[in-house]
Design an enzyme around this catalytic site. Structure first.
Site, PDB file in Angstrom:
ATOM      1  N   ASP A 350       0.835  -1.194   0.000  1.00 25.40           N
ATOM      2  CA  ASP A 350       0.000   0.000   0.000  1.00 25.40           C
ATOM      3  C   ASP A 350       0.875   1.251   0.000  1.00 25.40           C
ATOM      4  OD1 ASP A 350      -2.714   1.283   0.525  1.00 25.40           O
ATOM      5  OD2 ASP A 350      -1.597   1.980   2.280  1.00 25.40           O
ATOM      6  N   GLU A 387       1.597  -0.689  -5.070  1.00 21.61           N
ATOM      7  CA  GLU A 387       0.699   0.438  -5.341  1.00 21.61           C
ATOM      8  C   GLU A 387       1.643   1.622  -5.517  1.00 21.61           C
ATOM      9  OE1 GLU A 387      -3.423   2.364  -3.699  1.00 21.61           O
ATOM     10  OE2 GLU A 387      -1.823   2.099  -2.241  1.00 21.61           O
TER      11      GLU A 387
END
Length: 722
Positions: A350, A387
């Site tokens: 993330d 990401e």
């Protein structure tokens, strides 16, 4: 400012086995607290009585102590002493009981009304000396245990089909899962759940965060909870609340997690974790002090130049500082633990740009983090997905992560939505996205699997909601519908929200099938959002992070009305699994396919056709009104012709003849059952392709003098790569 220990990394820190480890008739506790002056270990019994022991500093900021007679199940915490000096990034406050950053299990919760901040209500920079003991969770000693059963074989990236799901929400309403197991690790391992994944054609589950997490105080204050889990408190501990009632939270969650991994592995399904190393659940310096901040604020977190405030590039209040050796070690040790001890097959990082910022907060694609991951034998065969952005300067790093990484391709998401809602003219970018987004990833030796293609993810509309709502409807989040993205690139088909109008419903479902088909027929690694094959809706909520409710849970009853969506998904994934041509492991370039002896067969690995059966011209590529494109794929063993038609009206297609094919057969399409012929189609013949339809045609091709026929849903023979 008091110097931080650990740059460059010392031998003691490098070799330290941090955390709590049972051996030699007791447990050794070790903590990295580089600027502490004293570290107390607080052992807590079942009546929550404390017995404190002082750890010994052994070098490089590592504190250690072996306590005889202590074993698995022991609750504990730390009290860390040092200067209260916010101007140097030191906020030591021994009144605050702290979690071990390496705790393998965490028990108890946070009392948000309790004294959980290190500062007073009057000032963020004055210490609050009230003991937090009764208001905070505790670390738990966990004994070593065997890792889960491994996959029968690692799944190569070209074969990977990722299914992103929330562990709790996936089974919370599953009618076949026993009620007491719904929403737990054991519920995810239940045979009926895994059966659906296998029958659908999924071979990798990507779980939203399973590291132990907490809710933000402002979310709790609205009577809600952090449902998604992007608020980590323990990087080694499985989230305790996902343990079934019979397992407990004193280490039982570890065993139950491993059992789930073994069950998925036994059916050939890889486990990928969405990991949040970019920030922690403590938020900014005005938030709760539960672990890292109390151990060393300036060591664990990025700070502004005045050292008093957090340098936040995540939007979550703090940013973990991997330019410090102890923090970098924490992240790498956590990854190794989940890979080796917990049996995880890969990671999705993330907001990963935060992890490659240097001591000056600048983005560095040659960061030591990436070097260490690349060199680590434990992580060498694991799936690594970035990401590739954060919220800081130069945080958008899509396409720049190098050959060892796959990346979330947000360009694919945005384009696919725009194309099928009619917001983009022409088909030039369609070809690029279908080909693996070569404009972004085809450089530096990167493979076509660098692109993780997705149309939907946990953050945003579900696929059903993309075709049902033009606007977000986040009222249930109690933020007056101000949260969540406004750029949804969705299309309600003429009516906002659910309707019984059969014309609108049919049109929406057709568009959803087109979105799914585009995803599964594109080069790269496809990622499906759980429930999109079943018509899952969140009622137009595009930011359901705080909705631990039916808003977010998968409703298994919707599959009855969306059966065509599920059947199409299953059919396309079966085709993809059986035909390597539909899951390439290399970039396709124009050229000539050859037979085994090297003789040319007259056809190209990739070609693009118009509805007239001829290859696209330059003028046609630049025609903004064009809405139809044929994608031809072949190798020496097989061929496919896939038509994408976004126009409203039907169109007559002429099927290319030799050398492209000797015949065709429709193998899958997004239309109604009887809209396309099932018989063999001769080259040069015409068919009518209905408006807004994707159709997959298998081609009969020659291998030298041999004719090979593609039969519906059956593999070709021989199956040699190009």
């Amino acid at each position: 400012m008091t110097a931080l220990v650990g740059q460059p990394e010392g031998a003691v820190l490098e070799d330290a086995r941090l955390g709590a480890h049972v051996h030699e008739g007791g447990t050794t506790f070790a903590l990295w607290a580089p600027r502490a002056t004293r570290v107390e270990l607080a052992l807590v019994d079942e009546q929550r009585r404390q017995t404190n022991h002082d750890l010994v500093e052994v070098g490089d900021g590592v504190w250690e102590l072996h306590v005889p007679g202590i074993g698995a199940g022991q609750r504990y915490g730390y009290r860390v002493h040092g200067n209260w000096s916010p101007e140097t990034g030191e906020r030591f406050n021994p009144a605050k009981l702290l979690l071990d950053p390496y705790a393998r299990a965490i028990t108890g919760g946070v009392d948000y009304s309790g004294p959980i901040t290190d500062h007073t209500t009057e000032s963020n920079f004055l210490p609050d000396l009230t003991d937090s003991f009764a208001a905070v969770p505790l670390s738990v000693v966990v004994d070593d245990s065997p890792p889960p059963t491994p996959l029968p074989r690692p799944i190569p990236l070209p074969e990977l089909v990722i299914y992103e799901t929330h562990l709790k929400g996936y089974t919370r309403q599953h009618p076949s899962v026993p009620e007491h197991l719904r929403g737990t690790y054991a519920g995810m391992a239940y045979p009926a759940v895994i059966d659906h994944l296998v029958e659908l054609g999924v071979n990798a589950v990507e779980f939203l965060p399973l590291h132990h997490f907490i809710s933000e105080p402002f979310v709790v204050g609205r009577g809600l909870t952090n449902y998604w889990g992007y608020n980590t408190l323990g990087f080694f501990a499985p989230h305790a609340a996902y343990s079934s009632s019979t397992s407990g939270t004193l280490g039982g969650q570890v065993a139950e997690f491993k059992q789930m991994v073994s069950a998925l592995h036994a059916r050939g399904i890889a486990v990928i974790l969405d990991v949040v190393y970019n920030h922690t659940g403590e938020g900014g310096h005005d938030g709760p002090t539960l672990s890292f901040r109390g151990i060393d604020h300036g060591a664990y977190y990025r700070l502004t130049d005045d050292h008093r405030n957090d340098y936040d590039v995540t939007g979550c209040g703090n940013a973990v500082d991997t330019s410090n050796a102890g923090v970098l070690k924490l992240v790498l040790d956590s990854l190794r633990y989940w890979a080796s001890d917990m049996g995880v097959d890969g990671f999705r990082f993330d907001l990963q740009t935060t992890l490659i910022r240097d001591a000056a907060h600048h983005v560095d694609q040659n960061h030591l983090f990436k070097q260490l991951v690349a060199a680590d034998p434990v992580l060498a065969d694991k799936v690594m997905i970035s990401e590739p952005w954060d919220l800081g300067p130069y945080g958008y790093q899509v396409g720049r992560w190098g050959p060892d990484w796959s990346e979330w391709n947000d360009r694919f998401r945005g384009f696919t939505r725009d194309f099928w809602r009619g917001a983009i003219g022409g088909v030039q970018e369609l070809a690029t996205r279908l080909s693996g987004s070569s404009d972004i990833f085809d450089h530096g030796g990167r493979p076509v699997t660098a692109s993780v293609n997705f149309v939907t993810a946990h953050d945003g509309f579900t696929m059903r909601d993309i075709v049902t709502y033009d606007l977000k409807h986040n009222e249930a989040n109690a933020e007056r519908n101000r949260d969540g993205a406004d750029d949804n690139r969705s299309w309600n088909h003429g009516y906002e929200g659910e309707t019984d109008d059969p014309r609108i419903v049919a049109s929406r479902q057709r568009t959803a099938r087109n979105l799914m088909a585009t995803l599964l027929l594109s080069a790269g690694v496809p990622m499906i959002l759980a429930g999109d094959e079943l018509g899952r809706t969140q009622g137009g909520n595009n930011n359901a992070y705080c909705q631990d409710s039916p808003v977010s849970w998968v409703n298994w009853l919707t599959r009855e009305d969306w059966a065509d969506q599920e059947e199409l998904t299953r059919t396309l994934l079966k085709l993809r699994a059986e035909h390597r041509l539909l899951r390439p492991d290399r970039w396709r370039y124009h050229g000539e396919v050859t037979d085994a002896a090297g003789h040319g067969l007259g056809r190209s690995p990739v070609a693009w056709f118009t509805e007239s059966g001829t290859e696209m011209t330059t003028d046609q590529w630049h025609d903004p009104g064009r809405r139809t494109l044929g994608m031809y794929l072949s190798d020496r063993a097989e061929g496919f012709l896939v038509w994408f038609h976004a126009g409203w009206d039907p169109i007559e297609l002429s099927l290319p003849g030799a050398p492209w094919a000797r015949g065709y057969r429709v193998m899958a399409h997004t239309g109604l059952p009887n809209e396309l012929p099932r018989k063999r189609l001769a080259p040069g013949s015409t068919i009518t392709l209905p408006g807004r339809t994707v159709a997959v045609l298998g081609a009969e091709v020659r291998i030298g003098a041999q004719l090979v026929t593609v039969s519906p849903l059956s593999p070709l023979s021989p199956s040699e790569p190009a």
